[in-house]
Design a protein around this motif. Structure first.
Motif, PDB file in Angstrom:
ATOM      1  N   LYS A 227       0.871  -1.167   0.000  1.00  0.00           N
ATOM      2  CA  LYS A 227       0.000   0.000   0.000  1.00  0.00           C
ATOM      3  C   LYS A 227       0.914   1.225   0.000  1.00  0.00           C
ATOM      4  O   LYS A 227       1.707   1.410   0.927  1.00  0.00           O
ATOM      5  CB  LYS A 227      -0.915   0.015   1.223  1.00  0.00           C
ATOM      6  N   PHE A 228       0.853   2.012  -1.073  1.00  0.00           N
ATOM      7  CA  PHE A 228       1.670   3.213  -1.202  1.00  0.00           C
ATOM      8  C   PHE A 228       0.802   4.434  -0.904  1.00  0.00           C
ATOM      9  O   PHE A 228      -0.159   4.701  -1.629  1.00  0.00           O
ATOM     10  CB  PHE A 228       2.242   3.334  -2.622  1.00  0.00           C
ATOM     11  N   ASP A 229       1.114   5.163   0.142  1.00  0.00           N
ATOM     12  CA  ASP A 229       0.373   6.376   0.484  1.00  0.00           C
ATOM     13  C   ASP A 229       1.220   7.613   0.193  1.00  0.00           C
ATOM     14  O   ASP A 229       2.385   7.679   0.592  1.00  0.00           O
ATOM     15  CB  ASP A 229      -0.027   6.371   1.967  1.00  0.00           C
ATOM     16  N   ASN A 230       0.614   8.580  -0.504  1.00  0.00           N
ATOM     17  CA  ASN A 230       1.268   9.854  -0.833  1.00  0.00           C
ATOM     18  C   ASN A 230       2.505   9.695  -1.706  1.00  0.00           C
ATOM     19  O   ASN A 230       3.354  10.590  -1.732  1.00  0.00           O
ATOM     20  CB  ASN A 230       1.630  10.628   0.444  1.00  0.00           C
ATOM     21  N   TYR A 231       2.603   8.567  -2.414  1.00  0.00           N
ATOM     22  CA  TYR A 231       3.708   8.416  -3.364  1.00  0.00           C
ATOM     23  C   TYR A 231       3.500   9.323  -4.578  1.00  0.00           C
ATOM     24  O   TYR A 231       4.448   9.630  -5.299  1.00  0.00           O
ATOM     25  CB  TYR A 231       3.838   6.954  -3.795  1.00  0.00           C
ATOM     26  N   GLN A 232       2.236   9.745  -4.797  1.00  0.00           N
ATOM     27  CA  GLN A 232       1.932  10.663  -5.903  1.00  0.00           C
ATOM     28  C   GLN A 232       2.188  12.117  -5.513  1.00  0.00           C
ATOM     29  O   GLN A 232       2.127  13.011  -6.364  1.00  0.00           O
ATOM     30  CB  GLN A 232       0.453  10.510  -6.307  1.00  0.00           C
ATOM     31  N   GLN A 233       2.464  12.344  -4.217  1.00  0.00           N
ATOM     32  CA  GLN A 233       2.640  13.705  -3.708  1.00  0.00           C
ATOM     33  C   GLN A 233       3.829  14.389  -4.377  1.00  0.00           C
ATOM     34  O   GLN A 233       4.951  13.883  -4.381  1.00  0.00           O
ATOM     35  CB  GLN A 233       2.873  13.649  -2.197  1.00  0.00           C
ATOM     36  N   ILE A 234       3.585  15.563  -4.956  1.00  0.00           N
ATOM     37  CA  ILE A 234       4.654  16.351  -5.575  1.00  0.00           C
ATOM     38  C   ILE A 234       5.423  17.086  -4.478  1.00  0.00           C
ATOM     39  O   ILE A 234       4.829  17.654  -3.562  1.00  0.00           O
ATOM     40  CB  ILE A 234       4.072  17.383  -6.567  1.00  0.00           C
TER      41      ILE A 234
ATOM     42  N   ASN B 216       8.624  13.167   4.840  1.00  0.00           N
ATOM     43  CA  ASN B 216       8.111  11.927   5.434  1.00  0.00           C
ATOM     44  C   ASN B 216       6.631  11.680   5.168  1.00  0.00           C
ATOM     45  O   ASN B 216       6.012  10.821   5.786  1.00  0.00           O
ATOM     46  CB  ASN B 216       8.361  11.936   6.947  1.00  0.00           C
ATOM     47  N   LEU B 217       6.037  12.410   4.223  1.00  0.00           N
ATOM     48  CA  LEU B 217       4.616  12.228   3.913  1.00  0.00           C
ATOM     49  C   LEU B 217       4.361  10.907   3.199  1.00  0.00           C
ATOM     50  O   LEU B 217       3.303  10.310   3.336  1.00  0.00           O
ATOM     51  CB  LEU B 217       4.124  13.387   3.028  1.00  0.00           C
ATOM     52  N   SER B 218       5.327  10.449   2.396  1.00  0.00           N
ATOM     53  CA  SER B 218       5.157   9.222   1.612  1.00  0.00           C
ATOM     54  C   SER B 218       5.422   8.005   2.491  1.00  0.00           C
ATOM     55  O   SER B 218       6.471   7.915   3.134  1.00  0.00           O
ATOM     56  CB  SER B 218       6.110   9.221   0.414  1.00  0.00           C
ATOM     57  N   THR B 219       4.478   7.073   2.511  1.00  0.00           N
ATOM     58  CA  THR B 219       4.608   5.896   3.377  1.00  0.00           C
ATOM     59  C   THR B 219       4.278   4.616   2.618  1.00  0.00           C
ATOM     60  O   THR B 219       3.601   4.644   1.583  1.00  0.00           O
ATOM     61  CB  THR B 219       3.679   5.996   4.606  1.00  0.00           C
ATOM     62  N   ILE B 220       4.766   3.511   3.161  1.00  0.00           N
ATOM     63  CA  ILE B 220       4.422   2.180   2.644  1.00  0.00           C
ATOM     64  C   ILE B 220       3.943   1.310   3.799  1.00  0.00           C
ATOM     65  O   ILE B 220       4.359   1.485   4.947  1.00  0.00           O
ATOM     66  CB  ILE B 220       5.620   1.498   1.945  1.00  0.00           C
ATOM     67  N   SER B 221       3.055   0.374   3.480  1.00  0.00           N
ATOM     68  CA  SER B 221       2.579  -0.601   4.458  1.00  0.00           C
ATOM     69  C   SER B 221       2.141  -1.851   3.707  1.00  0.00           C
ATOM     70  O   SER B 221       2.222  -1.907   2.477  1.00  0.00           O
ATOM     71  CB  SER B 221       1.429  -0.034   5.298  1.00  0.00           C
ATOM     72  N   ASP B 222       1.659  -2.850   4.452  1.00  0.00           N
ATOM     73  CA  ASP B 222       1.327  -4.163   3.879  1.00  0.00           C
ATOM     74  C   ASP B 222       2.598  -4.758   3.266  1.00  0.00           C
ATOM     75  O   ASP B 222       3.694  -4.480   3.742  1.00  0.00           O
ATOM     76  CB  ASP B 222       0.188  -4.068   2.872  1.00  0.00           C
ATOM     77  N   GLY B 223       2.488  -5.547   2.215  1.00  0.00           N
ATOM     78  CA  GLY B 223       3.677  -6.127   1.598  1.00  0.00           C
ATOM     79  C   GLY B 223       4.491  -6.975   2.558  1.00  0.00           C
ATOM     80  O   GLY B 223       5.707  -7.126   2.385  1.00  0.00           O
ATOM     81  N   GLY B 224       3.844  -7.528   3.575  1.00  0.00           N
ATOM     82  CA  GLY B 224       4.558  -8.374   4.545  1.00  0.00           C
ATOM     83  C   GLY B 224       5.398  -7.604   5.531  1.00  0.00           C
ATOM     84  O   GLY B 224       6.168  -8.213   6.291  1.00  0.00           O
ATOM     85  N   LEU B 225       5.261  -6.285   5.557  1.00  0.00           N
ATOM     86  CA  LEU B 225       6.037  -5.468   6.507  1.00  0.00           C
ATOM     87  C   LEU B 225       5.377  -5.497   7.887  1.00  0.00           C
ATOM     88  O   LEU B 225       4.149  -5.579   7.988  1.00  0.00           O
ATOM     89  CB  LEU B 225       6.139  -4.022   6.018  1.00  0.00           C
ATOM     90  N   PRO B 226       6.165  -5.371   8.956  1.00  0.00           N
ATOM     91  CA  PRO B 226       5.611  -5.386  10.317  1.00  0.00           C
ATOM     92  C   PRO B 226       5.095  -4.011  10.737  1.00  0.00           C
ATOM     93  O   PRO B 226       5.402  -3.528  11.824  1.00  0.00           O
ATOM     94  CB  PRO B 226       6.819  -5.805  11.169  1.00  0.00           C
ATOM     95  N   GLY B 227       4.328  -3.353   9.869  1.00  0.00           N
ATOM     96  CA  GLY B 227       3.810  -2.030  10.183  1.00  0.00           C
ATOM     97  C   GLY B 227       4.088  -1.051   9.068  1.00  0.00           C
ATOM     98  O   GLY B 227       4.513  -1.418   7.964  1.00  0.00           O
ATOM     99  N   GLY B 228       3.857   0.237   9.357  1.00  0.00           N
ATOM    100  CA  GLY B 228       4.059   1.278   8.362  1.00  0.00           C
ATOM    101  C   GLY B 228       5.459   1.871   8.425  1.00  0.00           C
ATOM    102  O   GLY B 228       6.072   1.955   9.491  1.00  0.00           O
ATOM    103  N   TYR B 229       5.963   2.286   7.260  1.00  0.00           N
ATOM    104  CA  TYR B 229       7.289   2.904   7.160  1.00  0.00           C
ATOM    105  C   TYR B 229       7.165   4.179   6.343  1.00  0.00           C
ATOM    106  O   TYR B 229       6.431   4.223   5.348  1.00  0.00           O
ATOM    107  CB  TYR B 229       8.277   1.964   6.474  1.00  0.00           C
ATOM    108  N   LYS B 230       7.902   5.225   6.738  1.00  0.00           N
ATOM    109  CA  LYS B 230       7.862   6.498   6.022  1.00  0.00           C
ATOM    110  C   LYS B 230       9.162   6.713   5.253  1.00  0.00           C
ATOM    111  O   LYS B 230      10.247   6.354   5.716  1.00  0.00           O
ATOM    112  CB  LYS B 230       7.605   7.653   6.991  1.00  0.00           C
ATOM    113  N   ALA B 231       9.037   7.327   4.075  1.00  0.00           N
ATOM    114  CA  ALA B 231      10.200   7.557   3.218  1.00  0.00           C
ATOM    115  C   ALA B 231      11.129   8.598   3.834  1.00  0.00           C
ATOM    116  O   ALA B 231      10.675   9.577   4.440  1.00  0.00           O
ATOM    117  CB  ALA B 231       9.748   8.008   1.841  1.00  0.00           C
ATOM    118  N   VAL B 232      12.438   8.380   3.671  1.00  0.00           N
ATOM    119  CA  VAL B 232      13.454   9.282   4.211  1.00  0.00           C
ATOM    120  C   VAL B 232      14.281   9.896   3.078  1.00  0.00           C
ATOM    121  O   VAL B 232      14.483  11.101   3.015  1.00  0.00           O
ATOM    122  CB  VAL B 232      14.394   8.531   5.190  1.00  0.00           C
TER     123      VAL B 232
END
Length: 307
Positions: free
Chosen positions: A73-80, A98-114
């Protein structure tokens, strides 16, 4: 006696050449720029000789299907966003809000882009860090994320699962990838080490394949691929490559290392698996099964009697 002196001096000289200074890539090493090449990174950072190091070679027939590796699940990956792109002396790096985040995909929670950065070869030649069945792609993109509750990457790296990196491969294309033009143009302004410039409006989504093409990937636990080589990374390597023209790939080789040498070969050699298991997503298995099904149907038609 004189016959003995020369070999001894030569050995002493080579020893001095191979163990001094900070870490560097093999392409950067020279006796007038003494540094620890990948084989000696452990002299600069002891974690670089750990047992769970990255990158690796993925042997696809030895991967195991894991049903938990669902689509991301990609959140705010479209954010300019606007950012600074920097030649940090080892690579090209861009900080990401840090607005862009990923979750699901077998990850143990949500992660934010750095941040994201790249690894490449020489003028479009082999340069990816990870390899698939021994194949080395021209370049590799790493989008680095940390667990959402952390405020800095250093703290996240103290957690064995604190960092998640999405890895994407590149392939040569006959036409330029227009979505990459902001980055390619910016490279002209950061050829010297520590150079930085503003990057025009960009989004993470425009740098990677469409989301519908991101269900096929590999997963393993490893490390940062540069010193300190911290073993705190959940790696995801996507199968579908990103197209770039040869000219676009070559633009990265125009950058310079700290010592002024051409910045090429910015990849660490693959590391031993040491018993680790590499998993594949359900998407990978489904695609393979579909291919087999199509082949079986074709074979059946070929073998069916003709009236």
């Amino acid at each position: 006696m004189q016959q003995l002196i020369l070999p001894v001096l030569l050995v002493s000289f080579l020893t001095t050449c191979t163990r001094a200074g900070d870490w560097c890539y093999q392409s950067q090493f020279a006796c007038d720029h003494q540094c620890n090449a990948p084989g000696n990174w452990n002299h600069a950072h002891s974690d670089c000789e750990g047992r769970n190091q990255s990158p690796i070679n993925v042997v696809t027939r030895k991967t195991l299907k894991d049903e938990r590796l669902t689509p991301f699940k990609f959140d705010n990956y479209q954010q300019i966003f606007r950012a600074t792109i920097k030649n940090n002396g080892h690579s090209v790096q861009v900080g990401v809000p840090n607005l862009s985040t990923i979750s699901d995909g077998g990850l143990p929670g949500g992660y934010k882009a750095v941040q994201f950065h790249l690894h490449w070869g020489n003028n479009g030649g082999p340069g990816s860090e990870h390899t698939i069945d021994g194949e080395q792609y021209p370049m590799e993109l790493h989008i680095v994320h940390m667990k959402q509750h952390y405020t800095d990457l250093t703290t996240a790296l103290s957690d064995p699962e604190g960092v998640a990196v999405l890895g994407f491969f590149y392939e040569r294309s006959t036409s330029a990838n227009r979505k990459y033009e902001p980055i390619i143009k910016a490279l002209q302004n950061i050829k010297a080490a520590n150079g930085n410039t503003s990057l025009n409006s960009i989004s993470l989504a425009q740098l990677i394949p469409p989301e519908k093409n991101l269900t096929t990937y590999y997963r393993y636990k490893g490390s940062l691929t540069t010193p300190g080589c911290t073993e705190a990374v959940i790696w995801t390597l996507f199968e579908n490559p990103i197209p770039l023209s040869v000219e676009q790939l070559r633009a990265f080789s125009e950058l310079k290392f700290q010592n002024g040498k051409q910045m090429v070969g910015t990849f660490r050699p693959v590391q031993p698996l040491n018993g680790r298991q590499v998993f594949r997503s359900g998407g990978a298995a489904i695609l393979a099964s579909s291919a087999l099904l199509v082949a079986a149907i074709a074979m059946a038609f070929a073998l069916s009697p003709v009236d």
